[in-house]
Design an enzyme around this catalytic site. Structure first.
Site, PDB file in Angstrom:
ATOM      1  N   SER A 184       1.557  -1.554  -7.350  1.00 26.61           N
ATOM      2  CA  SER A 184       1.178  -2.717  -8.176  1.00 26.61           C
ATOM      3  C   SER A 184       0.107  -3.559  -7.479  1.00 26.61           C
ATOM      4  CB  SER A 184       2.404  -3.551  -8.563  1.00 26.61           C
ATOM      5  OG  SER A 184       3.275  -3.797  -7.479  1.00 26.61           O
ATOM      6  N   LYS A 212       7.672   1.072   1.090  1.00 32.30           N
ATOM      7  CA  LYS A 212       8.423   0.598  -0.084  1.00 32.30           C
ATOM      8  C   LYS A 212       9.601   1.511  -0.416  1.00 32.30           C
ATOM      9  CE  LYS A 212       4.844   0.816  -2.794  1.00 32.30           C
ATOM     10  NZ  LYS A 212       3.913   1.385  -1.790  1.00 32.30           N
ATOM     11  N   LEU A 239       0.826  -1.211   0.000  1.00 32.05           N
ATOM     12  CA  LEU A 239       0.000   0.000   0.000  1.00 32.05           C
ATOM     13  C   LEU A 239       0.864   1.267   0.000  1.00 32.05           C
ATOM     14  CD1 LEU A 239      -2.528  -1.098   2.777  1.00 32.05           C
ATOM     15  CD2 LEU A 239      -3.094  -0.715   0.347  1.00 32.05           C
ATOM     16  N   SER A 240       0.250   2.365  -0.379  1.00 35.46           N
ATOM     17  CA  SER A 240       0.919   3.659  -0.252  1.00 35.46           C
ATOM     18  C   SER A 240       1.222   3.882   1.238  1.00 35.46           C
ATOM     19  CB  SER A 240      -0.021   4.753  -0.776  1.00 35.46           C
ATOM     20  OG  SER A 240       0.556   6.014  -0.570  1.00 35.46           O
TER      21      SER A 240
END
Ligand code: ADP
Length: 198
Positions: free
Chosen positions: A106, A38, A33-34
């Site tokens: 993604s 990441k 998720l945002s």
């Protein structure tokens, strides 16, 4: 033409370049998720790997959506095209022996399968940055969740657009109760054998 030995007709291979760089080229495909972490983990992992002699490239929305993908939005169709192009670029990096850390939401299994097929399953390592929505929303690094809740952003992953968790990721990182350093070390430990030649 006939005085050129056939070997000079061919391009150098991925293997040649991997030997030159003393590493195995892989795409570490970060999905999540945002706000899951990441980019933060990708940036730190890149530095950590580089300091150990690995040659690495991070691909993310910042360096792709501003350039090659600047004509794309966030509809499911555009997300698919975004990932298709990113996967094709990664494939070229892989052919140059480079380790790619790809940081993209993604959100669907279909999208990630497309990337895996283009890149080649043998070159693809799925890394699920698994952070619960509540934690991502509480972090709200860029204020995007607030805007999505207020209806100012439509189709935001986790709010009004689906996120399908990977079913069988090679690597899963649970960031909610970890420091950034712990998460980076966690990924490092789990991928290092995959990118080392010996
Ligand atoms: P994404 O790229 O997935 O949208 P970001 O990396 O931009 O997410 O934001 C993640 C936020 O969460 C950062 O502010 C980061 O400092 C924080 N954070 C807290 N704990 C962790 C952790 N263990 N791993 C990664 N990020 C963390």
């Amino acid at each position: 033409m006939e005085n050129i030995h056939p070997i000079f007709d061919r391009l150098l291979t991925q293997k040649d370049k991997e030997q030159f760089l003393n590493q195995k080229a892989k795409v570490l495909w970060f999905t999540g998720l945002s706000g899951s972490g990441k980019s933060t983990i990708a940036e730190n992992l890149e530095k950590q790997l580089f300091s150990k002699g690995y040659f690495v490239q991070v691909l993310d929305g910042d360096n792709t959506r501003t350039g090659i993908n600047k004509n794309l939005g966030f509809s499911l169709e555009d997300r698919l095209e975004n990932i298709r192009r990113v996967a094709e670029i990664s494939k070229l990096f892989i052919n140059s022996g480079i380790i790619c850390i790809n940081s993209f939401v993604s959100p669907t299994i279909e999208i990630r399968n497309l990337a895996k097929e283009i890149i080649g399953p043998e070159n693809f390592i799925e890394v699920f940055i698994n952070t619960p929505l509540e934690v991502c929303e509480a972090r709200d690094v860029k204020g995007l969740y607030k805007k999505a809740r207020a209806g100012e952003i439509k189709g935001f992953t986790g709010i009004d657009s689906p996120f399908e968790a990977p079913e069988n990721p090679e690597v899963e990182i649970l960031t909610a109760d970890q420091t950034v350093e712990d998460s980076v070390n966690d990924v490092y430990t789990k991928i290092i054998n995959h990118i080392s030649l010996s």
